[in-house]
Design an enzyme around this catalytic site. Structure first.
Site, PDB file in Angstrom:
ATOM      1  N   HIS A 511       0.816  -1.220   0.000  1.00 38.10           N
ATOM      2  CA  HIS A 511       0.000   0.000   0.000  1.00 38.10           C
ATOM      3  C   HIS A 511       0.848   1.267   0.000  1.00 38.10           C
ATOM      4  O   HIS A 511       0.322   2.374  -0.215  1.00 38.10           O
ATOM      5  CB  HIS A 511      -0.945  -0.001   1.207  1.00 38.10           C
ATOM      6  CG  HIS A 511      -2.292   0.577   0.890  1.00 38.10           C
ATOM      7  ND1 HIS A 511      -2.478   1.642   0.030  1.00 38.10           N
ATOM      8  CD2 HIS A 511      -3.542   0.227   1.304  1.00 38.10           C
ATOM      9  CE1 HIS A 511      -3.753   1.930  -0.060  1.00 38.10           C
ATOM     10  NE2 HIS A 511      -4.427   1.073   0.701  1.00 38.10           N
ATOM     11  N   ASP A 515      -2.127   1.836  -4.703  1.00 33.82           N
ATOM     12  CA  ASP A 515      -3.421   2.047  -4.081  1.00 33.82           C
ATOM     13  C   ASP A 515      -4.426   1.038  -4.608  1.00 33.82           C
ATOM     14  O   ASP A 515      -4.195   0.367  -5.626  1.00 33.82           O
ATOM     15  CB  ASP A 515      -3.916   3.468  -4.349  1.00 33.82           C
ATOM     16  CG  ASP A 515      -3.037   4.524  -3.681  1.00 33.82           C
ATOM     17  OD1 ASP A 515      -2.532   4.233  -2.574  1.00 33.82           O
ATOM     18  OD2 ASP A 515      -2.850   5.605  -4.263  1.00 33.82           O
TER      19      ASP A 515
END
Length: 538
Positions: A511, A515
């Site tokens: 992350h 995304d």
């Protein structure tokens, strides 16, 4: 005088070793070249041979025990010799006191010796076979002292922690000196060998080079030169229940020339090692009789199990191998450092199955579903370079080249060979490359270059019937794709329930760099490519 043998450094990442098996016991006579023990590192179990003769007086690390590199492994000396001083630490003191004197005096000699090399003499040092390599291990010498060497001849096989590589000579002449014996490790740039005109005296040159700072954990120069020939001719390796095949280098070469499978040859050397005469006297008829015994032997351990009455608890402790420890360390670092999240999508495989069947009708062509997934990933990464990235504290690296790592299960764990510039490869090229790399991986013949530089990883458990799973990211990649099995089931198409074939894939993302929307868009593109393989030709 007794000699202290310490735990060797058998790979550039090894910090400790485990004694898997002792092949000698206290009181046994030891000859130069005898195999003392099998030592387990983080990547392999390797034989460790003696470079000294005498009697085994002491064993410092028992079978199954682990110890740091340079710990006391054994002591070899004269029968009945008093080694109490060595066990109490006297050896380390004497070595420490002698080292500065030798270093101060010999440094000047080294400068003189190196600057005044005899005509035609070349010093060959331990090569750096990868950008992370600091030490190397000589697995096999294919030449011995006195042999004539030509440019391009293979001198030795050198091991790193992940691969065994052939090292060829760039000089012609006679092999005058061997500085690192088989099974021995030494730092990069240590003296490996000396090549020059036959009859040239290089004893002083070799001694000065070693004492000048290029540490070579070897016996004295005289012993090293004398031991070189016996190691090559007489040191054979033994087969054991892990199905590894051990043979002398000469036996291996003869077997390769004659096309003989060494797994069918019965060894007559020490502890069952295969020697030259075994290969030369081998006949296929004898192999049929020999294969019966290993089957019975292999099944024997399985039959010997502790009796556990019903209802009673029972557990067994198995020591962790060095490779298993390394896997645990690196994957733990990944899962606890990179914030993972997972995206799963289901892909219709009917068109892919038809396309694969058509492609495989071409003579000498075989493409797997995994090859198609790798190709689709490579093309999708070109459209979504954010997924093809790496995280650094000061910046994010976007890779515009696509190097895909393919996870391959091996006997002791997992390795990830890399397909460089996979987006520029055809399906048949990907299939051939994956097959070649997987074969090398299982035989531990991958080079460091073949396992470096991946920007994305594919892991496939579909062949085991696993329909869906998640993987831990192979750092420093930002994502890894987990591929499941193709399942035949009812699906809805155009408002009708029909029989279809589907496959689930799961993308694990870091992350910090990827995304959710970015990962989802990548999977949508991947789905389009796989469901319509002809689009990969556009």
């Amino acid at each position: 005088m007794a000699t202290v043998i310490t735990m060797p450094r058998l790979s550039d990442t090894m910090t400790e070793g485990t004694v898997a098996t002792w092949l000698k016991k206290v009181g046994d006579k030891i000859q130069e070249g005898d195999i003392l023990a099998e030592i387990e590192t983080d990547k392999a179990t390797m034989e460790f041979e003696s470079f000294n003769s005498g009697t085994l007086l002491h064993i410092g690390i028992q079978e199954g025990e682990s110890a740091p590199v340079d710990s006391l492994l054994a002591i070899i000396g004269k029968e009945g010799e008093d080694i109490s001083a060595l066990l109490s630490g006297g050896a380390s003191v004497s070595k420490t006191e002698e080292a500065p004197v030798a270093s101060a005096e010999e440094t000047k000699k080294e400068v003189k010796a190196v600057s005044e090399l005899p005509a035609g003499v070349k010093i060959v040092t331990m090569p750096r076979l990868s950008d992370t390599m600091t030490d190397g291990t000589v697995a096999t010498w294919l030449k011995k002292v006195g042999d004539v060497v030509k440019e391009g001849d293979i001198l030795a096989e050198i091991e790193t922690d992940k691969a065994t590589m052939e090292f060829e000579s760039f000089n012609a002449g006679t092999l005058l000196y061997i500085g690192i014996n088989e099974g021995e490790s030494a730092p990069v740039d240590s003296i490996l060998a000396i090549i020059g005109p036959a009859g040239t005296d290089v004893s002083d040159l070799a001694a000065n080079f070693k004492s000048g700072g290029s540490a070579v954990t070897a016996p004295t120069t005289e012993k090293t030169v004398e031991a070189a020939a016996p190691v090559t001719n007489n040191t054979q390796e033994t087969t054991n229940t892990t199905s590894r095949i051990f043979a002398s280098p000469l036996a291996k070469k003869i077997a390769e020339d004659k096309g003989i499978n060494l797994s069918q040859v019965k060894g007559s050397g020490e502890n069952g090692r295969i020697v030259k005469s075994d290969v030369e006297g081998f006949t296929p008829q004898a192999a049929v009789q020999q294969t019966v015994a290993p089957v019975a032997t292999a099944s024997a351990p399985a039959a010997v199990k502790p009796f556990v009455p019903a209802g009673e608890k029972f557990s067994e402790e198995i020591k962790n191998s060095q490779m298993r420890k390394t896997i645990a360390k690196r994957l733990s670092e990944s899962i606890f450092t990179a914030p993972h999240f997972y995206l799963t999508i289901e892909i219709a495989m009917d068109e892919a199955m038809k396309s694969r069947a058509t492609i495989n009708t071409i003579p000498d062509t075989k493409v797997s579903f995994n090859d198609m997934v790798v190709k689709a990933c490579a093309m999708a990464l070109k459209k979504h370079p954010q997924v093809n990235s790496q995280w650094r504290e000061d910046a994010m690296i976007i890779n515009h080249h696509v190097n895909i790592g393919v996870a391959v299960a091996v006997e002791d764990g997992l390795v990830v060979p890399v397909l460089n510039f996979a987006d520029q490869m055809s399906l048949t090229q990907i299939g051939a490359s994956v097959k070649d790399l997987a074969g090398k991986a299982k035989n531990k013949k991958l080079t460091p270059a073949e396992m470096e530089g991946s920007t994305f990883t594919v892991s496939n458990l579909g062949m085991f019937g696993i329909t869906e799973f998640t993987s831990i990211i192979n750092q420093p990649n930002s994502a890894i794709l987990s591929v499941g099995a193709i399942v035949e089931k009812p699906v809805v198409r155009n408002g009708q329930i029909v029989v279809g074939n589907t496959m689930k894939v799961t993308l694990a993302c870091d992350h910090r760099t990827v995304d959710g929307a970015t990962g989802a868009q990548f999977l949508q593109t991947l789905k389009q490519f796989i469901e319509n393989p002809v689009t990969m030709l556009a």
